[in-house]
Motif scaffolding. Structure first.
Motif, mmCIF file in Angstrom:
data_model
loop_
_atom_site.group_PDB
_atom_site.id
_atom_site.type_symbol
_atom_site.label_atom_id
_atom_site.label_comp_id
_atom_site.label_asym_id
_atom_site.label_seq_id
_atom_site.Cartn_x
_atom_site.Cartn_y
_atom_site.Cartn_z
ATOM 1 N N ASP A 112 -8.859 -5.566 -3.505
ATOM 2 C CA ASP A 112 -8.302 -5.591 -2.150
ATOM 3 C C ASP A 112 -8.977 -4.550 -1.271
ATOM 4 N N GLU A 113 -9.215 -3.352 -1.810
ATOM 5 C CA GLU A 113 -9.856 -2.298 -1.032
ATOM 6 C C GLU A 113 -11.299 -2.649 -0.704
ATOM 7 N N GLU A 114 -11.993 -3.278 -1.637
ATOM 8 C CA GLU A 114 -13.386 -3.645 -1.394
ATOM 9 C C GLU A 114 -13.502 -4.750 -0.353
ATOM 10 N N SER A 115 -12.535 -5.660 -0.308
ATOM 11 C CA SER A 115 -12.622 -6.774 0.626
ATOM 12 C C SER A 115 -12.077 -6.416 2.006
ATOM 13 N N ALA A 116 -11.275 -5.356 2.111
ATOM 14 C CA ALA A 116 -10.711 -4.958 3.403
ATOM 15 C C ALA A 116 -11.771 -4.215 4.219
ATOM 16 N N GLY A 131 -4.543 -2.214 -11.107
ATOM 17 C CA GLY A 131 -5.605 -1.360 -10.580
ATOM 18 C C GLY A 131 -6.834 -2.164 -10.175
ATOM 19 N N ALA A 132 -7.193 -3.149 -10.971
ATOM 20 C CA ALA A 132 -8.337 -4.000 -10.642
ATOM 21 C C ALA A 132 -8.055 -4.819 -9.383
ATOM 22 N N ALA A 133 -6.833 -5.337 -9.259
ATOM 23 C CA ALA A 133 -6.472 -6.111 -8.068
ATOM 24 C C ALA A 133 -6.486 -5.218 -6.832
ATOM 25 N N ARG A 134 -5.987 -3.988 -6.965
ATOM 26 C CA ARG A 134 -5.991 -3.046 -5.851
ATOM 27 C C ARG A 134 -7.425 -2.706 -5.436
ATOM 28 N N LEU A 180 -2.101 -2.806 -20.135
ATOM 29 C CA LEU A 180 -2.798 -3.992 -19.641
ATOM 30 C C LEU A 180 -2.351 -4.337 -18.228
ATOM 31 N N ARG A 181 -1.067 -4.257 -17.975
ATOM 32 C CA ARG A 181 -0.529 -4.550 -16.644
ATOM 33 C C ARG A 181 -1.044 -3.541 -15.618
ATOM 34 N N GLN A 182 -1.055 -2.250 -15.974
ATOM 35 C CA GLN A 182 -1.567 -1.232 -15.063
ATOM 36 C C GLN A 182 -3.045 -1.458 -14.769
ATOM 37 N N SER A 183 -3.786 -1.856 -15.774
ATOM 38 C CA SER A 183 -5.212 -2.126 -15.583
ATOM 39 C C SER A 183 -5.421 -3.304 -14.644
ATOM 40 N N GLU A 184 -4.628 -4.364 -14.814
ATOM 41 C CA GLU A 184 -4.752 -5.536 -13.941
ATOM 42 C C GLU A 184 -4.375 -5.188 -12.503
ATOM 43 N N MET A 242 -1.696 -8.334 4.012
ATOM 44 C CA MET A 242 -2.292 -7.982 2.737
ATOM 45 C C MET A 242 -1.424 -8.572 1.634
ATOM 46 N N PRO A 243 -1.995 -9.343 0.717
ATOM 47 C CA PRO A 243 -1.217 -9.947 -0.356
ATOM 48 C C PRO A 243 -0.755 -8.887 -1.348
ATOM 49 N N GLY A 244 0.372 -9.162 -2.012
ATOM 50 C CA GLY A 244 0.920 -8.236 -2.998
ATOM 51 C C GLY A 244 0.139 -8.298 -4.298
ATOM 52 N N PRO A 245 0.619 -7.588 -5.313
ATOM 53 C CA PRO A 245 -0.066 -7.589 -6.609
ATOM 54 C C PRO A 245 -0.145 -8.995 -7.190
ATOM 55 N N GLN A 246 -1.251 -9.251 -7.825
ATOM 56 C CA GLN A 246 -1.478 -10.563 -8.422
ATOM 57 C C GLN A 246 -0.728 -10.664 -9.754
ATOM 58 N N PRO A 247 -0.245 -11.860 -10.113
ATOM 59 C CA PRO A 247 0.395 -12.017 -11.418
ATOM 60 C C PRO A 247 -0.643 -11.877 -12.528
ATOM 61 N N PRO A 248 -0.198 -11.542 -13.747
ATOM 62 C CA PRO A 248 -1.152 -11.397 -14.838
ATOM 63 C C PRO A 248 -1.919 -12.694 -15.071
ATOM 64 N N THR A 249 -3.132 -12.548 -15.526
ATOM 65 C CA THR A 249 -3.953 -13.718 -15.790
ATOM 66 C C THR A 249 -3.465 -14.437 -17.035
ATOM 67 N N GLN A 250 -3.898 -15.653 -17.212
ATOM 68 C CA GLN A 250 -3.507 -16.458 -18.364
ATOM 69 C C GLN A 250 -3.971 -15.799 -19.663
ATOM 70 N N ASP A 251 -5.146 -15.163 -19.649
ATOM 71 C CA ASP A 251 -5.664 -14.535 -20.858
ATOM 72 C C ASP A 251 -4.758 -13.407 -21.337
ATOM 73 N N SER A 252 -4.283 -12.562 -20.420
ATOM 74 C CA SER A 252 -3.436 -11.448 -20.838
ATOM 75 C C SER A 252 -2.089 -11.957 -21.329
#
Length: 100
Positions: free
Chosen positions: A69-73, A63-66, A57-61, A1-11
């Protein structure tokens, strides 16, 4: 399982603009004759709001990444096996269907 994703360029761009504003606003206030204490207070206030927004913003990103991951697992049962059969959510015959 990959770790948390880095923030996007927009953020990252939003955070850079916010930091730029933390510097620009006090300079403009000083330019137009505000006191040094007032400009410093404004700078500190803007920095605090920027830091809080960055954390949210970081917590939101994360949470979205998590969530992605849960939806794809694949869904797993209690003992980390795929759910199947009568105890794992298989089809039940009879049940609560009305007879009539």
């Amino acid at each position: 399982m990959p770790g948390p994703q880095p923030p996007t360029q927009d953020s990252a761009t939003v955070v850079r603009w916010a930091a730029f504003s933390c510097v620009l606003v006090p300079v403009v206030l000083l330019w137009y004759g505000s006191s040094l204490a007032g400009a410093a207070g404004t700078a500190l206030s803007l920095a605090a709001v920027t830091a809080a927004c960055r954390i949210l913003l970081r917590q939101s990103e994360l949470g979205a990444a998590r969530l992605l991951d849960e939806e794809s697992a694949p869904h797993r049962g209690r003992h980390h096996r795929p759910e199947s059969g009568a105890r794992g959510g298989g089809h039940h015959s009879g049940g609560n269907t009305p007879v009539g």
